[in-house]
Design an enzyme around this catalytic site. Structure first.
Site, PDB file in Angstrom:
ATOM      1  N   CYS A   1       0.815  -1.218   0.000  1.00 40.94           N
ATOM      2  CA  CYS A   1       0.000   0.000   0.000  1.00 40.94           C
ATOM      3  C   CYS A   1       0.849   1.268   0.000  1.00 40.94           C
ATOM      4  O   CYS A   1       0.306   2.360  -0.132  1.00 40.94           O
ATOM      5  CB  CYS A   1      -0.928   0.009   1.213  1.00 40.94           C
ATOM      6  SG  CYS A   1      -1.965  -1.442   1.299  1.00 40.94           S
TER       7      CYS A   1
ATOM      8  N   HIS B   1      -2.650   6.651   4.263  1.00 47.99           N
ATOM      9  CA  HIS B   1      -3.232   5.442   3.675  1.00 47.99           C
ATOM     10  C   HIS B   1      -4.519   5.120   4.429  1.00 47.99           C
ATOM     11  O   HIS B   1      -4.559   5.120   5.658  1.00 47.99           O
ATOM     12  CB  HIS B   1      -2.234   4.293   3.791  1.00 47.99           C
ATOM     13  CG  HIS B   1      -2.794   2.975   3.403  1.00 47.99           C
ATOM     14  ND1 HIS B   1      -3.557   2.801   2.265  1.00 47.99           N
ATOM     15  CD2 HIS B   1      -2.721   1.754   4.004  1.00 47.99           C
ATOM     16  CE1 HIS B   1      -3.920   1.538   2.177  1.00 47.99           C
ATOM     17  NE2 HIS B   1      -3.434   0.882   3.220  1.00 47.99           N
TER      18      HIS B   1
ATOM     19  N   ASN C   1     -10.149  -0.033   2.262  1.00 53.00           N
ATOM     20  CA  ASN C   1      -8.719  -0.005   1.965  1.00 53.00           C
ATOM     21  C   ASN C   1      -8.514  -0.387   0.496  1.00 53.00           C
ATOM     22  O   ASN C   1      -8.780  -1.521   0.112  1.00 53.00           O
ATOM     23  CB  ASN C   1      -8.013  -0.997   2.891  1.00 53.00           C
ATOM     24  CG  ASN C   1      -6.518  -1.074   2.668  1.00 53.00           C
ATOM     25  OD1 ASN C   1      -5.993  -0.577   1.670  1.00 53.00           O
ATOM     26  ND2 ASN C   1      -5.822  -1.703   3.598  1.00 53.00           N
TER      27      ASN C   1
HETATM   28  N1  ACO Z   1     -17.444  -9.286  12.072  1.00 60.20           N
HETATM   29  C1  ACO Z   1     -17.634  -9.636  13.338  1.00 60.20           C
HETATM   30  N2  ACO Z   1     -16.663 -10.100  14.137  1.00 60.20           N
HETATM   31  C2  ACO Z   1     -15.426 -10.198  13.610  1.00 60.20           C
HETATM   32  C3  ACO Z   1     -15.161  -9.840  12.273  1.00 60.20           C
HETATM   33  C4  ACO Z   1     -16.232  -9.376  11.496  1.00 60.20           C
HETATM   34  N3  ACO Z   1     -16.076  -9.003  10.219  1.00 60.20           N
HETATM   35  N4  ACO Z   1     -13.844 -10.037  12.034  1.00 60.20           N
HETATM   36  C5  ACO Z   1     -13.302 -10.494  13.173  1.00 60.20           C
HETATM   37  N5  ACO Z   1     -14.247 -10.597  14.119  1.00 60.20           N
HETATM   38  C6  ACO Z   1     -14.099 -11.046  15.498  1.00 60.20           C
HETATM   39  C7  ACO Z   1     -12.889 -11.915  15.692  1.00 60.20           C
HETATM   40  O1  ACO Z   1     -13.182 -13.269  15.378  1.00 60.20           O
HETATM   41  C8  ACO Z   1     -12.613 -11.736  17.164  1.00 60.20           C
HETATM   42  O2  ACO Z   1     -13.506 -12.531  17.899  1.00 60.20           O
HETATM   43  P1  ACO Z   1     -13.020 -13.302  19.248  1.00 60.20           P
HETATM   44  O3  ACO Z   1     -12.616 -12.187  20.179  1.00 60.20           O
HETATM   45  O4  ACO Z   1     -14.232 -14.038  19.660  1.00 60.20           O
HETATM   46  O5  ACO Z   1     -11.865 -14.152  18.821  1.00 60.20           O
HETATM   47  C9  ACO Z   1     -13.006 -10.282  17.424  1.00 60.20           C
HETATM   48  O6  ACO Z   1     -13.866  -9.906  16.323  1.00 60.20           O
HETATM   49  C10 ACO Z   1     -11.826  -9.333  17.485  1.00 60.20           C
HETATM   50  O7  ACO Z   1     -10.985  -9.578  16.374  1.00 60.20           O
HETATM   51  P2  ACO Z   1      -9.666  -8.776  16.150  1.00 60.20           P
HETATM   52  O8  ACO Z   1      -8.980  -9.252  14.903  1.00 60.20           O
HETATM   53  O9  ACO Z   1      -8.850  -8.748  17.422  1.00 60.20           O
HETATM   54  O10 ACO Z   1     -10.296  -7.316  15.907  1.00 60.20           O
HETATM   55  P3  ACO Z   1      -9.575  -5.935  15.784  1.00 60.20           P
HETATM   56  O11 ACO Z   1     -10.171  -4.984  16.727  1.00 60.20           O
HETATM   57  O12 ACO Z   1      -8.072  -6.069  15.784  1.00 60.20           O
HETATM   58  O13 ACO Z   1     -10.012  -5.460  14.337  1.00 60.20           O
HETATM   59  C11 ACO Z   1      -9.129  -5.340  12.124  1.00 60.20           C
HETATM   60  C12 ACO Z   1      -9.658  -6.245  13.219  1.00 60.20           C
HETATM   61  C13 ACO Z   1     -10.240  -4.417  11.700  1.00 60.20           C
HETATM   62  C14 ACO Z   1      -8.696  -6.219  10.958  1.00 60.20           C
HETATM   63  C15 ACO Z   1      -7.935  -4.534  12.661  1.00 60.20           C
HETATM   64  O14 ACO Z   1      -7.028  -5.392  13.312  1.00 60.20           O
HETATM   65  C16 ACO Z   1      -7.206  -3.802  11.582  1.00 60.20           C
HETATM   66  O15 ACO Z   1      -7.696  -2.888  10.965  1.00 60.20           O
HETATM   67  N6  ACO Z   1      -5.930  -4.164  11.344  1.00 60.20           N
HETATM   68  C17 ACO Z   1      -5.141  -3.506  10.349  1.00 60.20           C
HETATM   69  C18 ACO Z   1      -5.519  -3.955   8.984  1.00 60.20           C
HETATM   70  C19 ACO Z   1      -4.740  -3.172   7.991  1.00 60.20           C
HETATM   71  O16 ACO Z   1      -4.489  -2.015   8.138  1.00 60.20           O
HETATM   72  N7  ACO Z   1      -4.292  -3.805   6.966  1.00 60.20           N
HETATM   73  C20 ACO Z   1      -3.479  -3.074   6.065  1.00 60.20           C
HETATM   74  C21 ACO Z   1      -3.506  -3.770   4.859  1.00 60.20           C
HETATM   75  S1  ACO Z   1      -2.474  -2.834   3.794  1.00 60.20           S
HETATM   76  C22 ACO Z   1      -2.103  -3.742   2.412  1.00 60.20           C
HETATM   77  O17 ACO Z   1      -0.971  -3.766   2.046  1.00 60.20           O
HETATM   78  C23 ACO Z   1      -3.205  -4.495   1.668  1.00 60.20           C
END
Ligand code: ACO
Length: 326
Positions: free
Chosen positions: A113, A253, A283
């Site tokens: 990204c 980003h 994203n």
């Molecule tokens: N709907 C409902 N519940 C969900 C979902 C969903 N879509 N996805 C995950 N959960 C659940 C999980 O199973 C977990 O449940 P549990 O506690 O029972 O195990 C709970 O929600 C919390 O999950 P986490 O992964 O800890 O949630 P978090 O608050 O970290 O949010 C997220 C997840 C949104 C992915 C966050 O970590 C994030 O944004 N990370 C960065 C992602 C990013 O920036 N990526 C960049 C990509 S750049 C590139 O090069 C493509």
């Protein structure tokens, strides 16, 4: 060294909108979870026939028109992204042919990204040193094609888009002042497509195990993203001898509103100084920063003489920032 500037800006998003409500019908999730955890409300999804070069073509035409330039004026085309049309040839070559840019070289740059920031720095080098005059830089990604639509932890995050700029010797607009690039490959496993390359060539087994889709360690990437945004902003301000107060707009980003909020808070910069459109597009990887830049200009958030800082992070891990004086 010559001064270098941005002569034109363009963007394209597919017309199909996928809302959080739509996603509720596809995986076990809710609009409320997605909105509170990411800030995303909807994203754009390309048609089946659309590949990266198709989105790039639309954004490129828009940027060329803005620069009042013809494809034949281009010396070089750079496309950055993570969802190129093919493993090879380069998507930039396909775009060169679509545009009819008969005098241009073409190459792809892959820096996750952060690709747009890396690509701008390459364009800067060619133009500052007098090697080339007119370079098209396009960030284009069709993440919907590498998303596992059965995986609720990733499929809610991404969308498709393209953004483009035409970079030329400085003509009074958008001077490229300074940049900062970093990487740390030890985090490669936190965001990757495990199969399909020379490490794990594609096979029935890799497809059955869904290893051709993007895998993301969300919480770890979240933590890293906040840290590297802060690193890039502080380092580039220092390099440019500017204070954070002198920057009119930060264009980060667009991955997750909470990443932007946390980084802004840690940096002591008001959130209002960060341009945000992740709610509308999710994203969009290498397209995210040029698309946000395009929209910020359209919304009149950038005035002549403003210092603007682009800041990004992505798979690799890569991160970086670019300082522009509009
Ligand atoms: N709907 C409902 N519940 C969900 C979902 C969903 N879509 N996805 C995950 N959960 C659940 C999980 O199973 C977990 O449940 P549990 O506690 O029972 O195990 C709970 O929600 C919390 O999950 P986490 O992964 O800890 O949630 P978090 O608050 O970290 O949010 C997220 C997840 C949104 C992915 C966050 O970590 C994030 O944004 N990370 C960065 C992602 C990013 O920036 N990526 C960049 C990509 S750049 C590139 O090069 C493509």
């Amino acid at each position: 060294m010559r001064k270098v500037g941005i002569a034109g800006v363009g963007a394209y998003v597919p017309s199909k909108i996928l809302t959080n409500k739509d996603l509720e019908k596809m995986v076990d999730t809710t609009d409320e979870w997605i909105t509170t955890r990411t800030g995303i409300k909807e994203r754009r999804i390309a048609d089946d026939w659309q590949a990266s070069s198709d989105l790039a073509f639309q954004a490129a035409q828009c940027a060329l028109a803005d620069a009042r330039m013809e494809p034949k004026d281009l010396d070089l085309i750079i496309v950055c992204g993570v969802t190129f049309d093919y493993p090879f040839p380069a998507t930039a070559c396909i775009l060169q042919d679509k545009l009819g840019a008969t005098k241009a070289g073409a190459m792809d740059i892959e820096a996750g990204c952060t690709g747009f920031i890396y690509s701008l720095s390459v364009a800067y080098g060619y133009i500052a040193t007098g090697i080339y005059d007119n370079i098209l830089v396009v960030g284009s990604d069709v993440l919907s094609k590498i998303t596992d639509w059965q995986d609720r932890s990733t499929c809610i995050l991404f969308g498709d888009a393209a953004g483009a700029v035409v970079v030329t010797p400085f003509q009074g607009q958008g001077e490229l002042l300074n940049f900062y690039l970093r990487s740390d490959g030890s985090y490669k496993d936190d965001l990757l497509i495990p199969a399909g390359g020379s490490r794990n060539p594609p096979s029935h087994k890799t497809v059955d195990e869904r290893l051709h889709y993007m895998k993301l360690n969300g919480p770890e990437v979240f933590r890293l993203a906040v840290r590297v945004i802060e690193d890039a902003v502080v380092a580039l301000l220092e390099r440019a001898h500017l204070s954070k107060e002198e920057i009119s707009l930060f264009i980060p980003h667009q991955a997750n509103i909470r990443i932007i909020q946390t980084a802004a808070r840690n940096l002591g910069i008001p959130l209002e100084k960060f341009f945000i459109n992740v709610n509308l597009y999710g994203n969009t990887s290498a397209a995210s920063i040029p698309l946000a830049f395009y929209e910020a200009l359209k919304e009149d958030r950038i005035k002549k003489g403003d210092y603007v800082m682009l800041v990004g992070f992505g798979a690799g891990l890569t991160w970086g920032a670019y300082l522009i004086k509009w």
